[in-house]
Design an enzyme around this catalytic site. Structure first.
Site, mmCIF file in Angstrom:
data_model
loop_
_atom_site.group_PDB
_atom_site.id
_atom_site.type_symbol
_atom_site.label_atom_id
_atom_site.label_comp_id
_atom_site.label_asym_id
_atom_site.label_seq_id
_atom_site.Cartn_x
_atom_site.Cartn_y
_atom_site.Cartn_z
ATOM 1 N N LYS A 12 0.850 -1.198 0.000
ATOM 2 C CA LYS A 12 0.000 0.000 0.000
ATOM 3 C C LYS A 12 0.884 1.245 0.000
ATOM 4 O O LYS A 12 1.867 1.316 0.753
ATOM 5 C CB LYS A 12 -0.894 -0.041 1.251
ATOM 6 C CG LYS A 12 -1.997 1.012 1.290
ATOM 7 C CD LYS A 12 -2.856 0.806 2.548
ATOM 8 C CE LYS A 12 -3.981 1.806 2.675
ATOM 9 N NZ LYS A 12 -4.752 1.641 3.917
ATOM 10 N N SER A 24 -9.708 2.226 2.996
ATOM 11 C CA SER A 24 -8.850 2.932 2.072
ATOM 12 C C SER A 24 -7.982 2.023 1.206
ATOM 13 O O SER A 24 -7.568 2.415 0.123
ATOM 14 C CB SER A 24 -7.935 3.881 2.846
ATOM 15 O OG SER A 24 -7.096 3.153 3.724
ATOM 16 N N SER A 70 -9.619 -0.319 7.094
ATOM 17 C CA SER A 70 -9.094 -0.237 5.726
ATOM 18 C C SER A 70 -8.417 -1.485 5.188
ATOM 19 O O SER A 70 -8.054 -1.519 4.015
ATOM 20 C CB SER A 70 -8.121 0.930 5.617
ATOM 21 O OG SER A 70 -8.836 2.123 5.587
HETATM 22 N N1 GLN Z 1 -12.849 4.271 6.396
HETATM 23 C C1 GLN Z 1 -12.143 4.661 7.570
HETATM 24 C C2 GLN Z 1 -11.772 6.122 7.483
HETATM 25 O O1 GLN Z 1 -12.117 6.714 6.538
HETATM 26 C C3 GLN Z 1 -10.992 3.769 7.781
HETATM 27 C C4 GLN Z 1 -9.713 4.255 7.272
HETATM 28 C C5 GLN Z 1 -8.566 3.345 7.567
HETATM 29 O O2 GLN Z 1 -8.702 2.313 8.198
HETATM 30 N N2 GLN Z 1 -7.410 3.794 7.149
HETATM 31 O O3 GLN Z 1 -11.174 6.681 8.335
#
Ligand code: GLN
Length: 504
Positions: free
Chosen positions: A82, A157, A181
């Site tokens: 990532k 994400s 994410s």
């Molecule tokens: N969807 C969550 C957010 O927008 C999770 C993000 C993540 O785990 N990096 O913060």
């Protein structure tokens, strides 16, 4: 071995084939690179591809193997990372214009370990900018598309990592999980993803979003593959002040023992507050109910438990994580890192900073910085940030109370399957709802994983397994056992990309 045979193998199978001399790492790596060439134009899962670097590592591993050198279990197995994880000499952008063109002078600890294990790095995967989002639509470099339906999101994400694994562009990937994410992209792409206990995997070299929550972890197709990668990445790191010294019980042993499909003696808790399926797709609820039935058939005892504060997880998370983000992202000030805009000799430093932050950050990142700055401001810190921290403690207590009577908790991973592009960007709250079930374990720090649980109207759904802190092995055992009841999600079942149009 044909390219399609290679890319359809799991990491554990590839490792075995390489050890048996049936295929070389160079052939394996080339097969995945060819697959990337074929499907990447449709998916946009990668922000950077390093074919040469990956092949060089592969050749070095092949040479070491030929000499009879002792190699780790994942030596020669390629991986995607990532793009929020620093990779020496390889661009790292966090999918933000702010860091476009940045080439880190060092590797994150987890990357150092991946390299030491002899794993060729195929490239860097797409994400929502600074890992804020649930769809990759907030990437500054265009969204990733879901291999199951190109009109839908791959989750976020870490949508790039999960889409890459789902579409057989990589057998393994690295993700990071702050609020879900790794798990939510896993659920909506039909892949496996695990958020380990906070502090087990080093954060050193991760571009910080919310430091008390950020957790790197494995993205894979199976529990065993994730466990193998976890064991490469994990372990104490003196470079990370929150790194845990204690070693995890073996997750590979747990995944192997779970694969026998026997869960007798295991007590599973169904979170009452999540079981009603309020706000969830009916298809997700149905998939979840059949998952619970499958767990019972494996011998698990299933009981209902109440975690009354879990429903406050979402608002608490959306105060704590923006607060930490507003502080972490203050470093992008046009002086120390990345982009600088408007420095033409006529503007003051403050004007250059403002112009840079205006141009460099996308809408969701700005929303979080504003929200977090407000929540931490002198007049409101107790009312918002302080209150959210209290909720966090109550959620930890809910977990502790539940684990007095059960070994692990199960829930759907996310309330809805892959949604259509643009359908949740209008109203931030609709996007935040994707994290409803994943957030409690981030706030409490314990391990949680998502395992594919079949299809709902042709789209993948996921089962979440949560376990007590440092008992990642328990979640892996249950995940692997559950996996053994599921039909494998083969590439020819992923309609748009992996199957028909570009079958090899
Ligand atoms: N969807 C969550 C957010 O927008 C999770 C993000 C993540 O785990 N990096 O913060």
């Amino acid at each position: 071995m044909s390219s399609a045979e290679i890319t359809n193998k799991t990491a554990a199978e590839l490792s075995q084939a390489m050890t048996a001399g049936e295929v070389t790492s160079e052939e394996v790596t080339q097969a995945f690179l060819d697959r990337i060439d074929a499907v990447e134009p449709k998916l946009n899962a990668f922000l950077h591809i390093d074919a040469e670097g990956a092949l060089n590592t592969a050749r070095a591993v092949d040479a070491a193997r030929a000499k009879g050198e002792e190699l780790g279990p994942l030596a020669g197995v390629p991986i995607a990372v990532k793009d929020i994880v620093a990779t020496k000499g390889m661009p790292t952008t966090a999918a933000s214009k702010m860091l476009e063109g940045w080439i880190p002078p060092y590797d994150a600890t987890i990357v150092e370990r991946i390299k030491a294990a002899g794993m060729p790095i195929l490239g860097k995967t797409n994400l929502d900018e600074f890992a804020m989002g649930s769809s990759t639509e907030y990437s500054a470099f265009g969204a990733t598309r879901n291999p199951w339906d190109l009109g839908r999101i791959p989750g976020g994400s870490g949508g790039g990592s999960s889409a890459a694994v789902a579409a057989r562009m990589a057998p393994l990937a690295v993700g990071t999980d702050t609020g879900g994410s790794i798990r939510q992209p896993g659920a909506v792409t039909g892949t496996f993803g695990a958020k380990p206990t906070y502090g087990v995997n080093s954060r050193y070299g991760l571009i910080a979003f919310s430091s008390s929550l950020d957790t790197p972890g494995p993205v894979s197709r199976t529990a065993l593959d994730a466990a193998l990668l976890q064991e490469v990445m994990g372990g104490h790191d003196p470079m990370d002040a929150t790194s845990i010294r204690q070693a995890l019980p073996s997750v590979t042993e747990a995944a192997r023992s779970g694969a026998s499909g026997d869960l007798s003696g295991v007590r599973l808790g169904i979170v009452k507050e999540f079981a009603t399926g309020e706000g969830a797709d009916p298809g997700v609820v149905a998939a979840y109910q059949s998952s619970v039935d499958a767990l019972v058939k494996l011998g698990a005892e299933v009981v209902e438990v109440s975690c009354p504060h879990f429903k406050y997880g979402l608002p608490a998370y959306y105060l704590i994580s923006p607060s930490e983000c507003s502080s972490n992202l203050a470093r992008y000030d046009s002086v120390r890192y990345g982009l600088r805009v408007g420095d033409d000799g006529t503007r003051s430093l403050e004007e250059v900073m403002a112009a840079t932050r205006e141009a460099g950050f996308g809408p969701e990142v700005k929303r979080r910085i504003i929200l977090g700055t407000y929540a931490l401001s002198a007049g409101y810190v107790d009312q918002f940030y302080g209150q959210a921290q209290k909720v966090r403690t109550l959620i930890m207590r809910d977990f502790e109370a539940a684990y007095e009577s059960v070994d692990a908790l199960v829930s759907p991973t996310t309330p809805f399957t892959a949604f259509e592009f643009g359908s949740r960007t209008q109203d931030p709250y609709q996007m935040y709802l994707a994290d409803l079930y994943t957030i409690p374990s981030n706030l409490a720090g314990g391990p949680a994983l998502s395992v594919p649980s079949g299809l709902s109207d042709g789209l993948p759904a996921g089962l979440q397994v949560m376990a007590p802190t440092m008992r990642d092995d328990v979640s892996y055992r249950i995940g692997a056992a559950f996996e053994s009841t599921q039909a494998p999600l083969l590439s020819d079942q992923t309609p748009d990309v992996a199957g028909k149009e570009v079958a090899q």
